[in-house]
Design an enzyme around this catalytic site. Structure first.
Site, short mmCIF file in Angstrom:
data_model
loop_
_atom_site.label_atom_id
_atom_site.label_comp_id
_atom_site.label_asym_id
_atom_site.label_seq_id
_atom_site.Cartn_x
_atom_site.Cartn_y
_atom_site.Cartn_z
N ASN A 149 22.00 33.74 15.08
CA ASN A 149 23.56 33.49 15.79
C ASN A 149 24.09 34.43 15.24
O ASN A 149 24.91 35.19 15.92
CB ASN A 149 23.69 32.51 16.28
CG ASN A 149 23.73 31.29 14.84
OD1 ASN A 149 23.55 31.64 13.42
ND2 ASN A 149 24.89 31.08 15.07
N GLY A 223 20.35 26.27 10.01
CA GLY A 223 20.00 26.64 11.37
C GLY A 223 19.98 25.13 12.01
O GLY A 223 20.69 24.33 12.37
N SER A 224 17.66 25.15 13.08
CA SER A 224 18.19 23.67 13.78
C SER A 224 17.94 22.73 13.20
O SER A 224 17.21 22.78 11.63
CB SER A 224 17.18 23.71 14.52
OG SER A 224 15.93 24.12 13.95
N THR A 225 18.80 21.22 13.29
CA THR A 225 17.83 20.17 12.63
C THR A 225 16.38 19.59 12.84
O THR A 225 15.73 19.21 11.47
CB THR A 225 18.63 18.84 14.01
OG1 THR A 225 20.27 19.79 13.32
CG2 THR A 225 18.63 17.36 13.24
N GLU A 245 22.61 23.39 7.40
CA GLU A 245 23.95 23.36 7.55
C GLU A 245 22.99 23.62 9.18
O GLU A 245 22.95 24.46 8.90
CB GLU A 245 24.65 24.93 7.22
CG GLU A 245 25.07 24.65 6.48
CD GLU A 245 27.12 23.96 5.92
OE1 GLU A 245 26.85 23.47 6.96
OE2 GLU A 245 27.40 24.37 5.21
N CYS A 279 27.13 27.73 15.72
CA CYS A 279 26.97 26.11 15.00
C CYS A 279 28.45 25.47 15.42
O CYS A 279 27.66 24.21 16.08
CB CYS A 279 26.41 26.50 13.63
SG CYS A 279 28.05 27.19 12.70
P1 NAD Z 1 15.26 27.56 13.17
O1 NAD Z 1 15.96 26.33 12.92
O2 NAD Z 1 14.57 28.11 14.45
O3 NAD Z 1 15.79 28.76 12.25
C1 NAD Z 1 16.80 29.09 10.90
C2 NAD Z 1 15.46 29.74 10.03
O4 NAD Z 1 14.51 29.00 9.51
C3 NAD Z 1 14.73 31.12 10.32
O5 NAD Z 1 14.92 32.00 9.69
C4 NAD Z 1 13.15 30.77 10.36
O6 NAD Z 1 12.09 32.08 10.36
C5 NAD Z 1 13.09 29.65 9.32
N1 NAD Z 1 12.20 28.87 9.88
C6 NAD Z 1 11.80 27.83 10.22
N2 NAD Z 1 10.58 26.94 10.73
C7 NAD Z 1 10.80 27.48 8.79
C8 NAD Z 1 10.07 26.42 8.38
N3 NAD Z 1 9.27 25.50 8.69
N4 NAD Z 1 11.12 26.06 6.57
C9 NAD Z 1 11.31 27.14 6.60
N5 NAD Z 1 12.03 28.08 7.81
C10 NAD Z 1 11.52 27.48 8.72
O7 NAD Z 1 16.59 28.24 13.84
P2 NAD Z 1 17.38 29.27 14.71
O8 NAD Z 1 17.04 28.55 16.18
O9 NAD Z 1 17.19 30.46 13.85
O10 NAD Z 1 19.03 28.83 15.19
C11 NAD Z 1 19.79 28.15 15.63
C12 NAD Z 1 20.18 26.63 15.07
O11 NAD Z 1 21.21 27.49 13.77
C13 NAD Z 1 21.30 25.62 15.53
O12 NAD Z 1 20.76 24.52 16.69
C14 NAD Z 1 22.27 26.58 15.16
O13 NAD Z 1 23.72 24.60 15.67
C15 NAD Z 1 22.22 25.97 13.65
N6 NAD Z 1 22.79 27.27 12.76
C16 NAD Z 1 23.40 26.04 12.48
C17 NAD Z 1 24.79 26.45 11.16
C18 NAD Z 1 25.47 25.79 11.15
O14 NAD Z 1 26.67 26.58 9.11
N7 NAD Z 1 25.85 24.86 10.82
C19 NAD Z 1 25.28 28.08 11.41
C20 NAD Z 1 24.86 29.04 12.02
C21 NAD Z 1 23.00 27.62 13.42
#
Ligand code: NAD
Length: 470
Positions: A149, A223-225, A245, A279
């Protein structure tokens, strides 16, 4: 549409169609470039190089590394427009406003801030000729995994403090926005020896391999929870220190008697920044009865006036959803809201004439907790506005979520400030939402993660605490 001249930065990182994977333009779906597909062997080589480079990088000392971070910031600024164009095309955010030029500017600001933030040893105890101090040593090799994002900005939040503290970094961008991050890394790498910073492009499997790698000492993950949980599991093996995060479902509470004209635009900005794909953007708004109708109308008017269009159009204010999956999630949540009797004040549908993933900025009124649009993170240009009559009830509903990244309270400053203490959240803003400052720590609680980024807290998070007693 902006006049595209040759983007030499994009040319420096893209490979041929035989060698790489096609990356679509978020607005049109057409291929904008090909990204190298790194393998597990490439990852192994990157981690090994990071280990080899780390002692010399640490030995340079803070002053020299800070100087290098400033040079990196200069480099980013010198190529700002090329980088912004790549982000706008790949991720979809507009060039202007709080868009890709702002994101690139933020990269330079966070690099300089990581360079300048002081971090001295802390005195823990001193008596009878004995002194104990806390020092902050490098952790070693940092793995940095980022989402799609704010691809460049979030990558820099992970990379800049890590390098400043004497660590080396292996960074894995999202598979949806690798070009933006590889372009950024290409600029940064011009100023460091081989192995200090390596970008590895790949999918979830490569991410999982990086997180679980024995050679990783610290993992910065945004990334995601759901993915965060996987990373916690893999850290049981390598005992990598974690900063997580994760997602947010930020509530906003508008207090009784609030001056709607004074807050409507700021609330709108806090919701729709990056087309809602942020996020810590405002994701559910609780509005007191006394101002509900007026605020819903004001937000509806702002949403209708917001110009939706491709990121590369200079006059776009909102762009497309970045991925087909996110477009589906947003569409589904809005359909569910409609089925439950939610009132579509404006929007409520896609804009297919603009491209495959455009969704109109949407305000949904007369909706309640329990609807998916309120309970789940929509991560798109849709705001549910929920009516309340008792402030206690609004606080309870705001706190009912298991996500707790950011929150905001709008209205009388003193009352809001007092109420902020009762909101369960990593950050609570008063009469603003989502404003970040490189000197002020940021992080989630509950299922939104743990660990802090930015400022001296952020530097400590990529350091090993070491007590010296003498
Ligand atoms: P995601 O968790 O699908 O992917 C994030 C990253 O993790 C990607 O690079 C992906 O390839 C990698 N990944 C996927 N599976 C993995 C695994 N098993 N082990 C290690 N890495 C893995 O998230 P997304 O869809 O890219 O992002 C959206 C989410 O991120 C939303 O929930 C958003 O709220 C959150 N987000 C949080 C913040 C924050 O600062 N808290 C900032 C931006 C986005």
């Amino acid at each position: 549409m902006a006049n595209h001249t040759k983007n030499s930065l994009l040319e420096a990182i893209t490979v041929s169609s035989e060698q790489g994977r096609a990356i679509p333009d978020a607005a049109t779906g057409e291929t904008m470039g090909y990204v190298p597909q790194h393998t597990i062997a490439d990852l192994e080589a990157a981690v090994a190089a990071a280990h080899e480079a780390q002692p010399a990088w640490a030995a340079l000392g803070h002053a020299k590394r800070s100087e290098i971070l400033h040079k990196m910031a200069d480099e980013v600024e010198a190529h700002a427009e090329d980088l912004a164009q790549i982000i706008s095309q790949e991720q979809g955010k507009p060039l202007g406003g709080m868009g890709s030029r702002f994101e690139v500017g933020g990269c330079a600001v966070w690099l300089r801030s990581a360079a300048e933030t002081p971090l001295e040893p802390e005195l823990l105890f001193e008596a009878d000729g004995t002194r104990s101090e806390m020092h902050f040593a490098p952790v070693g090799v940092v793995g940095a995994i980022s989402p799609w994002n704010w691809p460049a900005m979030i990558a820099i939040w992970q990379i800049a403090p890590s390098l400043r503290m004497g660590n080396t970094v292996v960074a894995k961008p999202s598979e949806y926005t690798p070009l933006s991050v590889l372009a950024l890394i290409e600029l940064l790498r011009r100023h460091v020896p081989e192995g200090v910073l390596t970008g590895i492009s790949g999918d979830r499997e490569i991410g999982a391999a990086l997180a679980a790698h024995e050679g990783i000492d610290k993992l910065m993950f945004t990334g995601s929870t759901r993915t965060g949980r996987e990373i916690v599991k893999s850290s049981a093996n390598n005992l990598a220190r974690l900063t997580l995060e994760l997602g947010g479902n930020d509530p906003g509470i508008v207090l009784p008697g609030t001056d709607v004209k004074a807050v409507a635009e700021q609330i709108f900005g806090g919701v729709f920044i990056n087309t809602g794909q942020t996020c810590a953007s405002l994701k559910r708004l609780y509005v007191h009865d006394s101002v509900y109708d007026e605020l819903v109308e004001a937000l509806g008017t702002l949403a209708e006036a917001a110009k939706l269009g491709p990121g590369l159009d200079e006059d776009s204010q909102l762009g497309p959803l970045t991925t087909a999956q996110q477009f589906r999630i947003v569409s589904e949540l809005v359909e569910d809201a409609k089925a439950r009797g939610g009132r579509i004040v404006t929007g409520g549908e896609a804009a297919p004439d603009l491209g495959p993933h455009f969704y109109k900025p949407t305000i949904v009124a007369d909706i309640d907790d329990g609807a998916r649009l309120v309970d789940e993170e929509q991560f798109g240009p849709v705001l549910p506005v929920i009516r309340y009559s008792d402030v206690e009830d609004a606080v309870a509903r705001a706190n009912a979520s298991d996500q707790a990244l950011g929150a905001s309270i709008w209205g009388d400053k003193d009352e809001a400030r007092k109420l902020a203490e009762r909101i369960e959240s990593g950050t609570v803003w008063v009469n603003q939402h989502g404003t970040l400052n490189p000197m002020v720590p940021f992080g989630g609680v509950k299922q939104s993660g743990y660990g802090l980024e930015f400022g001296s807290h952020g530097l400590k998070a990529v350091a090993n605490p070491k007590v010296i007693t003498f």
